[in-house]
Each structure stands twice: as structure tokens, then as C-alpha cells.
Write an enzyme that holds these catalytic residues in place. Structure first.
Site, mmCIF file in Angstrom:
data_model
loop_
_atom_site.group_PDB
_atom_site.id
_atom_site.type_symbol
_atom_site.label_atom_id
_atom_site.label_comp_id
_atom_site.label_asym_id
_atom_site.label_seq_id
_atom_site.Cartn_x
_atom_site.Cartn_y
_atom_site.Cartn_z
ATOM 1 N N THR A 172 0.818 -1.221 0.000
ATOM 2 C CA THR A 172 0.000 0.000 0.000
ATOM 3 C C THR A 172 0.853 1.272 0.000
ATOM 4 O OG1 THR A 172 -1.628 -1.218 1.269
ATOM 5 C CG2 THR A 172 -1.854 1.159 1.285
ATOM 6 N N SER A 212 -6.413 0.013 -2.551
ATOM 7 C CA SER A 212 -7.116 -1.053 -3.267
ATOM 8 C C SER A 212 -6.616 -1.208 -4.701
ATOM 9 C CB SER A 212 -8.617 -0.764 -3.288
ATOM 10 O OG SER A 212 -9.098 -0.639 -1.970
ATOM 11 N N ARG A 259 -27.482 -12.810 33.705
ATOM 12 C CA ARG A 259 -28.003 -11.474 34.002
ATOM 13 C C ARG A 259 -29.521 -11.539 34.094
ATOM 14 N NH1 ARG A 259 -26.179 -6.654 35.941
ATOM 15 N NH2 ARG A 259 -27.301 -4.909 35.038
ATOM 16 N N GLY A 271 -24.844 -2.231 29.795
ATOM 17 C CA GLY A 271 -23.748 -1.368 30.253
ATOM 18 C C GLY A 271 -22.468 -2.132 30.518
ATOM 19 N N THR A 310 -10.911 -4.204 6.060
ATOM 20 C CA THR A 310 -10.234 -3.349 5.079
ATOM 21 C C THR A 310 -8.921 -3.940 4.573
ATOM 22 O OG1 THR A 310 -11.221 -1.401 6.110
ATOM 23 C CG2 THR A 310 -9.276 -1.025 4.744
ATOM 24 N N GLU A 341 -5.815 -6.575 3.625
ATOM 25 C CA GLU A 341 -5.787 -7.787 2.779
ATOM 26 C C GLU A 341 -6.943 -7.761 1.783
ATOM 27 O OE1 GLU A 341 -3.843 -10.805 3.169
ATOM 28 O OE2 GLU A 341 -2.717 -10.258 4.961
ATOM 29 N N ASP A 343 -9.954 -4.658 0.649
ATOM 30 C CA ASP A 343 -11.172 -4.051 1.203
ATOM 31 C C ASP A 343 -12.382 -4.920 0.823
ATOM 32 O OD1 ASP A 343 -12.669 -1.389 2.033
ATOM 33 O OD2 ASP A 343 -13.574 -2.130 0.181
HETATM 34 C C1 LIG Z 1 -3.765 -1.321 10.530
HETATM 35 C C2 LIG Z 1 -3.435 -1.487 9.094
HETATM 36 C C3 LIG Z 1 -2.469 -2.395 8.722
HETATM 37 C C4 LIG Z 1 -2.105 -2.527 7.383
HETATM 38 N N1 LIG Z 1 -1.065 -3.330 7.032
HETATM 39 C C5 LIG Z 1 -0.594 -3.302 5.763
HETATM 40 C C6 LIG Z 1 0.611 -3.970 5.409
HETATM 41 O O1 LIG Z 1 1.270 -4.594 6.246
HETATM 42 N N2 LIG Z 1 1.031 -3.895 4.128
HETATM 43 C C7 LIG Z 1 0.333 -3.221 3.175
HETATM 44 O O2 LIG Z 1 0.767 -3.200 2.026
HETATM 45 N N3 LIG Z 1 -0.813 -2.564 3.463
HETATM 46 C C8 LIG Z 1 -1.286 -2.584 4.736
HETATM 47 N N4 LIG Z 1 -2.438 -1.905 5.056
HETATM 48 C C9 LIG Z 1 -3.150 -1.187 4.028
HETATM 49 C C10 LIG Z 1 -4.461 -1.850 3.641
HETATM 50 O O3 LIG Z 1 -4.208 -3.045 2.964
HETATM 51 C C11 LIG Z 1 -5.275 -0.858 2.817
HETATM 52 O O4 LIG Z 1 -5.719 0.132 3.714
HETATM 53 C C12 LIG Z 1 -6.431 -1.513 2.111
HETATM 54 O O5 LIG Z 1 -5.965 -2.295 1.054
HETATM 55 C C13 LIG Z 1 -7.451 -0.508 1.570
HETATM 56 O O6 LIG Z 1 -6.836 0.455 0.828
HETATM 57 P P1 LIG Z 1 -7.093 2.013 1.142
HETATM 58 O O7 LIG Z 1 -6.828 2.247 2.576
HETATM 59 O O8 LIG Z 1 -6.314 2.779 0.157
HETATM 60 O O9 LIG Z 1 -8.617 2.225 0.903
HETATM 61 P P2 LIG Z 1 -9.296 2.743 -0.418
HETATM 62 O O10 LIG Z 1 -9.016 1.814 -1.528
HETATM 63 O O11 LIG Z 1 -8.990 4.171 -0.641
HETATM 64 O O12 LIG Z 1 -10.813 2.599 -0.007
HETATM 65 C C14 LIG Z 1 -11.543 3.647 0.657
HETATM 66 C C15 LIG Z 1 -13.030 3.352 0.494
HETATM 67 O O13 LIG Z 1 -13.358 3.371 -0.889
HETATM 68 C C16 LIG Z 1 -14.037 2.195 -1.244
HETATM 69 N N5 LIG Z 1 -13.612 1.770 -2.587
HETATM 70 C C17 LIG Z 1 -12.353 1.710 -3.097
HETATM 71 N N6 LIG Z 1 -12.383 1.201 -4.321
HETATM 72 C C18 LIG Z 1 -13.662 0.909 -4.605
HETATM 73 C C19 LIG Z 1 -14.326 0.321 -5.707
HETATM 74 N N7 LIG Z 1 -13.665 -0.112 -6.787
HETATM 75 N N8 LIG Z 1 -15.657 0.152 -5.629
HETATM 76 C C20 LIG Z 1 -16.330 0.552 -4.545
HETATM 77 N N9 LIG Z 1 -15.769 1.095 -3.469
HETATM 78 C C21 LIG Z 1 -14.443 1.280 -3.488
HETATM 79 C C22 LIG Z 1 -13.629 1.153 -0.219
HETATM 80 O O14 LIG Z 1 -14.668 0.194 -0.048
HETATM 81 C C23 LIG Z 1 -13.418 1.979 1.031
HETATM 82 O O15 LIG Z 1 -14.602 2.076 1.760
HETATM 83 C C24 LIG Z 1 -2.811 -1.782 6.396
HETATM 84 C C25 LIG Z 1 -3.817 -0.889 6.774
HETATM 85 C C26 LIG Z 1 -4.118 -0.714 8.102
HETATM 86 C C27 LIG Z 1 -5.135 0.324 8.481
#
Ligand SMILES: Cc1cc2nc3c(=O)[nH]c(=O)nc-3n(C[C@H](O)[C@H](O)[C@H](O)COP(=O)(O)OP(=O)(O)OC[C@H]3O[C@@H](n4cnc5c(N)ncnc54)[C@H](O)[C@@H]3O)c2cc1C
Length: 674
Positions: free
Chosen positions: A160, A166, A339, A426, A447, A449, A451
Site C-alpha cells: 500500500t 485497493s 443477568r 452497560g 479493510t 488484505e 477491502d
Molecule cells: C492497521 C493497518 C495495517 C495494514 N497493514 C498493511 C501492510 O502490512 N502492508 C500493506 O501493504 N498494506 C497494509 N495496510 C493497508 C491496507 O491493505 C489498505 O488500507 C487496504 O488495502 C485498503 O486500501 P485504502 O486504505 O487505500 O482504501 P481505499 O481503496 O482508498 O478505499 C476507501 C473506500 O473506498 C471504497 N472503494 C475503493 N475502491 C472501490 C471500488 N472499486 N468500488 C467501490 N468502493 C471502493 C472502499 O470500499 C473503502 O470504503 C494496512 C492498513 C491498516 C489500516
């Protein structure tokens, strides 16, 4: 005349033991031995017992949410736990490489210990280790395997970026071959391409699998580099002392809503050089002269093959999420049985689980936890087969199933965590009872691995592809007529069936399975038609977007149909008659709730209004029947008290043992002398 009593009626006696009394006059499921059910559910419980024993011996490794650990303290705890697991003789990477069932099982066990620990283990072994094993060559495996397995080389999976999550194909980090030095130059071209959220990066990682655009000089001598798309490279990021290497800048992503035991970081590369051999070259290689070659003919296929190798991460998340679901429903059911609030005049108060509304909240969750447990087993088995045979059809199936189940399970569990919290009133909100922390930690499972919304689209895209392949070459009208006829054939157009309100029919697996199949087939059929109609006018992208809710509904319907069929096989496979009846009741409830909740069945006259009403009545009555065996059903998940750690969810000495004094524990946890 019969005497009405505090239990609400005068029929047979209520179940005894833990869980108070159940109102009389409702059908009872036979009691069963939770140990027998546990044995049926779990053929690796020895391993679970040993892992949990390890944490009994090391209680200091279990994070206490009340202590308000700083992220640094929590990270340290997780680091120590990973070492203890290794020292106890469990090597997650060995499991992943040789016996993945054990790997995923360990993940499920760890989920109720500490989700940060489960995820950190996943980053090290499945993401970092798995990417080297699955995307690299034998030489890479030889070079890195032992160091990754023994935690001598903590690593990251750096996919990412700040501006792209995504849409992986649009990543901007680049790896350009310098032919003269025979090295890749890994570079972050702008702020938007800084690797973001990378687990293990902020403190521990010493190397990373970095996903970057592979660029080589034009073989025809042109001035521009040729961009072959996103590939994976091993890039060292810290030296043995933990100092960042030249050209590597790392920042801490800071506090998160949950999972603060994981050191997520952001990485910027400035012309970092790594040897040409650091390309993980299973699907494509580049020779010394810069010539690019691949057995796969197109960039899209290489990209799909690369991402396809990463399904293991999603299987792991399904296992962890099912573990959390079991834990949450265990806490909520046990508490609801103890409860008490309100009651008839001059009678003891009733347990809150005896309220119909509580039963309707919790019993479907319990049934779904069982259904998803079996579905998780199916996915794991298919994953193991896929790894063994590498059969292309199985690869596609596992890809679709892992995407669909990951999305469905994690979304379901997240919603169930809120429902369980609310069901506990509560006290469910007290941090010490863990539902809040689980909710915060698990949330991101929806989200990372992949979304969930994006993954579900992949499932529907695959269903559509399969559907089109089946009818390829056939003229559109012929296909349409054929499918219409097939769907109409699936309709129970016999009014006796559409109006049949007999529980025997409504609980007949043939009726339930066919109804769920009909739903999926119908959605697929109508989606295909809609896309064909809108495509020429709007173009494929906009046509898809116009049908997006339909696309997502189809994927969920497909997953639910798979879960139900798997559940059914598990019911049939259970030889203990009492356990089998409880499983059958839960599988019926699972399917009937889905039919009850989907207006399509009514709109299509698949079921008449009278039948819909009968289904709703049956759902209520099944929830009430299951309430009588809810305690042994959660006891069969066998999560010991020292792992569950929620004072309101303690199980005491088992299903038939004395009632644990949850309030005493709870008072004690709050600091009262009791
Ligand atoms: C705690 C944490 C640990 C992580 N660890 C890693 C890691 O080790 N290595 C790594 O590479 N990444 C890691 N990530 C990143 C994670 O894999 C990404 O956050 C995830 O793939 C989603 O990408 P984004 O955050 O850019 O969301 P976005 O793609 O920007 O999505 C934002 C919103 O838009 C929607 N959306 C996006 N595209 C579409 C579509 N085509 N159609 C409809 N809706 C859409 C989604 O449903 C979502 O609600 C981590 C993230 C977090 C928060």
C-alpha cells in the site's frame, strides 16, 4: 386445572444447571455433551490446549486493556509473545509451508489471546514469509527461509502507498534496472507513493517485500524505460542494529483505533540499490542485459498470478475473524444466561436470554458462528488442495472463496461484535469485558488484505466470467431464453409448495438449499442482463458502477449459499444424535433468517405471504429452542477463561458445573475487596 407458575406455563420442566430457567411450554432440544460437540468441531484441540497452556504459564504476555498499555508497551508484549511461541516449538512458517491447516488453526487460537499478536504473526510469516516463499524462486527460499522462520529477519509486506490501497495496479514506487551495476534502483517518485501502513516497519522490520513498477531499458534502444507493471522485490530496510539503511526513511504511523501492538510504518525510498537477484522472480525474470521474460503472456495475467499467490493471508483473516466471533458470542451468551432483569410479580427476575428479543439477537449469531466455523474448514481444506495440486480451476475457486469468505466473515463478525456489546448492556461497555477492544481491533479486518467492497466485486466478476464461459458462442437471445426457462423451472410454481407452511417442509434442507441457490442464480442472471444492457451505452466501468449494489448482493448471496451447503454437510456428518439435532436447528435458523430477510422471495412469489409469516414464526421458535442449549453450544468452542478474560463471560467449570460468580470477578476487576 393446571397451575401457572413463574416459568410462564405448566408444561415440561426447564433445563437444569447453569443458565437459570427457561420459560416452559416451548419445544426443547435435547441436552448434549459440550465435550462431544467440541470433539466434532475440532480435530486439533491438543494443539489449542498446549498453546493456551503456554499463556497460562505466561500471564504477563496477555495485554490487560484496563492498564491502558502504550503502543510501545503493547508492541514489546507482542514481540515477546512471538518469541515464546517459537521457543515452545511452534514454527508458524513451517506450518505455513508444510501444513497450512496448523498455521490457520494457530491464527484462530491467537485471535482471542491478542489480535495484535495474531496480525503481527501474520505479517511476519504469511505476508513477509509467504511473499518470499510464493513469489520467489528456490534460491530465495533457501536464502531467507530459516531467518524468517526463526525471527532473525523480521520483515514487512510493503504494498500500500499513501495514495493507493485497493488499486494495486496503480502503485507508483518504481524499481529501475541499472544494467551497468546489475542492480535495481528502488525509488519513491513522490509523496503519494510513500509506502503507508506497513506492518512491522515502524520498529522491527529489517527487510521488506516491496511492490514496485518494474522498469527496464527499452530493448529496441528507445530513450524511454519499459514499464512492466507491479512486481515484488526484497529490499533491506534496516541493519542488524536496527538503524535504517541509507536511502530508507521510515516514520511511525502512530496510534491507531486498534491493533496498537503492531508497529505500522511509512517508508520512503530514495534511490535504494539492491541486487538484480532481489526480484522475486517466480512469474517473471530479468537477465543481466535487462531482457524481461515471463511464462505468462500478458501483464494482466502476471499481475493476477502474483496477487493469486497471496490468498493465504485472507484465509488467515477468516480463521482469526471466526475465532473472534466465537469469543464474542461466548461472552454474550454466558452473560445473558446469568443477568436477570424484570419478571412476573412475586417471581424471581428472569435471565435476559429469556427475552425473545435477546434470543433473536444472539441465537442467529451463534448459528452463524457454527456455519462460518465449518466454512472456514472448507476454505482451509481447499487451500491445502490447491497448494498441493496447483490445479488452475482450484486456484480460481480458492481465490473466489477466500475473497468472498474474508469479506463476508469479517463484516459479519464486526456487526456481531456490536450486537453482542448491546446485548450485554452497560457491562458490555466495560473495557475489562473485552467486547470494545475486540471491536476496535477487529474493525480493520474489513479493510486490509483487500477491502471487503472490492473483494466482493472480484467474487461477482468471477461468477459472471464462469457464467459467460458456459454460454460463450450462444446467441444472446438463446442464452436468455435458456436461463429464463431454467430459473422458472427452479421456481416452486406449484401453489401447494409456495403456500406450504409446515415446519417439516420449511426445515427441509432440499427446500432451503434450493431457495438459496435460486436466489444466487436469479441475481446472476439479472445482473448479467443489466450489464449487457447498460454496457454499450455507458461503457463497462460505468455500467458496473450503476449495478454495484447488485454486484455486492450477488457475492454475498453466493457466499451464504456456500456456507449453508457446508453447514449442511457438517450436520449430516455428525453421528452423535443430540449434537446433530442442535446443529440441524442452527443450520435451519441460518438459512431461514436469510430467506426471511430477502424480499426477493416474496416479490418473485417464491414464497406466499402465509409462508413468509410461517418462516418468521419458525425463526422465533428456533431461537427459543436453541436458547435451551446455548450454553453447551458456546462451551463447545472451548475458549478457557484465562484466554477469554471477560469477567462477565466466564464459563466456570463447564456446562454442568456450578454457576460462576461473575459479579464477584467483575467487582474484583474493578478493584473492590470481595
Ligand atoms: C492497521 C493497518 C495495517 C495494514 N497493514 C498493511 C501492510 O502490512 N502492508 C500493506 O501493504 N498494506 C497494509 N495496510 C493497508 C491496507 O491493505 C489498505 O488500507 C487496504 O488495502 C485498503 O486500501 P485504502 O486504505 O487505500 O482504501 P481505499 O481503496 O482508498 O478505499 C476507501 C473506500 O473506498 C471504497 N472503494 C475503493 N475502491 C472501490 C471500488 N472499486 N468500488 C467501490 N468502493 C471502493 C472502499 O470500499 C473503502 O470504503 C494496512 C492498513 C491498516 C489500516
Amino acid at each position: 386445572m393446571e397451575r401457572q407458575d413463574c416459568a410462564g406455563s405448566s408444561s415440561q420442566g426447564p433445563p437444569q444447571g447453569r443458565g437459570g430457567t427457561q420459560p416452559r411450554g416451548i419445544k426443547q432440544l435435547p441436552r448434549f455433551d459440550a465435550g462431544v460437540m467440541e470433539t466434532y468441531l475440532d480435530d486439533m484441540r491438543d494443539m489449542k490446549a498446549k498453546v493456551y497452556q503456554m499463556f497460562r504459564e505466561h500471564p504477563e504476555l496477555l495485554p490487560n486493556v484496563e492498564e491502558g498499555l502504550s503502543k510501545e508497551e503493547h508492541r514489546e508484549l507482542v514481540r515477546r509473545s512471538l518469541k515464546v511461541i517459537l521457543q515452545a516449538g511452534y514454527s508458524p512458517l513451517d506450518f505455513l509451508a508444510r501444513d497450512p491447516r496448523k498455521y490457520f488453526y494457530l491464527g484462530e487460537c491467537l485471535s482471542m489471546v491478542d489480535l495484535s499478536l495474531m496480525v503481527k504473526s501474520g505479517v511476519q510469516y504469511s505476508l513477509w514469509g509467504g511473499s518470499v516463499l510464493n513469489l520467489g524462486s528456490e534460491a530465495h527460499r533457501r536464502r531467507y527461509y530459516d531467518d524468517i522462520a526463526q525471527l532473525r529477519l523480521p520483515g514487512c509486506f510493503a504494498m500500500t502507498e499513501l495514495k493507493h490501497g485497493s488499486n494495486v495496479a496503480a502503485l507508483q514506487t518504481e524499481a529501475v534496472l541499472d544494467v551497468l551495476s546489475d542492480e535495481w534502483v528502488v525509488h519513491t517518485p513522490d509523496e503519494g507513493a510513500i509506502k503507508w501502513w506497513i506492518g512491522n516497519a515502524a520498529e522491527d522490520g529489517r527487510a521488506a517485500t516491496v511492490f514496485a513498477r518494474l522498469k527496464v531499458p527499452d530493448p529496441n534502444g528507445g530513450p524511454k524505460l519499459v514499464d512492466h507493471g507491479v512486481h515484488a522485490f526484497v529490499v533491506p530496510i534496516r541493519d542488524a542494529n536496527g538503524s535504517t539503511l541509507p536511502g530508507v526513511e521510515i516514520r511511525d504511523c502512530g496510534y491507531k483505533v486498534g491493533l496498537n501492538g503492531i508497529d505500522n510504518g511509512a517508508i520512503r525510498f530514495t534511490h535504494v540499490r539492491v541486487p538484480r537477484g532481489n526480484l522475486l522472480d517466480r512469474f517473471a525474470s530479468v537477465d543481466k542485459s535487462g531482457r524481461y521474460s515471463s511464462p505468462l503472456t500478458s501483464q494482466a495475467r502476471r499481475f493476477a498470478a502474483t496477487l493469486g499467490e497471496l490468498t493465504g493471508g485472507r484465509v488467515g483473516l477468516v480463521a482469526g475473524s471466526v475465532g473472534v466471533l466465537k469469543g464474542a458470542v461466548t461472552i454474550a451468551v454466558r452473560y445473558a444466561c446469568l443477568r436477570q432483569q424484570f419478571g412476573p410479580p412475586d417471581c424471581p427476575e428472569v435471565a435476559i436470554i429469556d427475552y425473545q428479543s435477546t434470543q433473536l439477537r444472539l441465537m442467529p449469531i451463534l448459528a452463524t458462528a457454527y456455519g462460518l466455523h465449518f466454512a472456514r474448514g472448507l476454505l482451509t481444506d481447499k487451500y491445502v488442495d490447491m497448494k498441493r495440486t496447483r490445479e488452475p480451476r482450484l486456484v480460481e475457486e480458492v481465490h473466489a472463496l477466500s475473497a468472498g469468505l474474508k469479506a463476508y466473515t469479517t463484516s459479519y463478525t464486526q456487526a456481531a461484535l456490536s450486537t453482542c456489546r448491546e446485548a450485554c448492556g452497560g457491562h458490555g461497555y466495560a473495557a475489562v469485558n473485552r467486547l470494545g477492544a475486540l471491536r476496535s481491533d477487529h474493525d480493520i479486518f474489513q479493510t486490509f488484505e483487500g477491502d471487503n467492497t472490492v473483494l466482493l466485486q472480484q467474487v461477482s466478476a468471477m461468477l459472471l466470467k464462469e457464467y459467460r464461459q458456459q454460454f460463450s458462442g450462444a446467441p444472446l437471445t438463446a442464452t436468455y431464453h435458456y436461463l429464463r426457462a431454467a430459473l422458472l423451472g427452479a421456481l416452486p410454481n406449484n401453489p401447494l409448495v409456495t403456500h406450504d407452511t409446515e415446519p417439516r417442509h420449511l426445515r427441509d434442507p432440499a427446500f432451503l438449499a434450493k431457495a438459496l441457490e435460486y436466489r444466487t442464480a436469479r441475481m446472476l442472471f439479472t445482473l448479467s442482463l443489466r450489464l449487457r444492457k447498460a454496457g454499450p451505452r455507458l461503457g463497462a466501468f460505468h455500467a458496473w458502477n450503476k449495478c454495484l449494489t447488485h454486484v455486492l448482493d450477488l457475492a454475498n448471496a453466493y457466499v451464504e449459499s456456500v456456507v449453508y451447503k457446508t453447514f449442511l454437510r457438517a450436520v449430516e456428518g455428525c453421528v452423535d444424535p443430540e449434537c446433530r439435532r442442535a446443529l440441524k436447528a442452527m443450520s435451519d435458523l441460518f438459512a431461514l433468517r436469510l430467506i426471511e430477510g430477502d424480499m426477493m422471495f416474496r416479490n418473485d412469489e417464491y414464497i406466499a405471504p402465509s409462508k413468509a409469516k410461517a418462516i418468521s414464526r419458525l425463526v422465533v421458535s428456533l431461537c427459543s429452542e436453541l436458547r435451551g442449549v446455548a450454553l453447551p453450544l458456546v462451551d463447545a468452542f472451548a475458549i478457557p477463561d484465562h484466554i477469554l478474560r471477560a469477567p462477565i463471560g466466564l464459563g466456570g467449570s463447564g456446562g454442568t458445573g456450578p454457576q460462576p460468580d461473575i459479579y464477584k470477578e467483575y467487582l474484583h476487576a474493578a478493584g473492590f475487596e470481595v
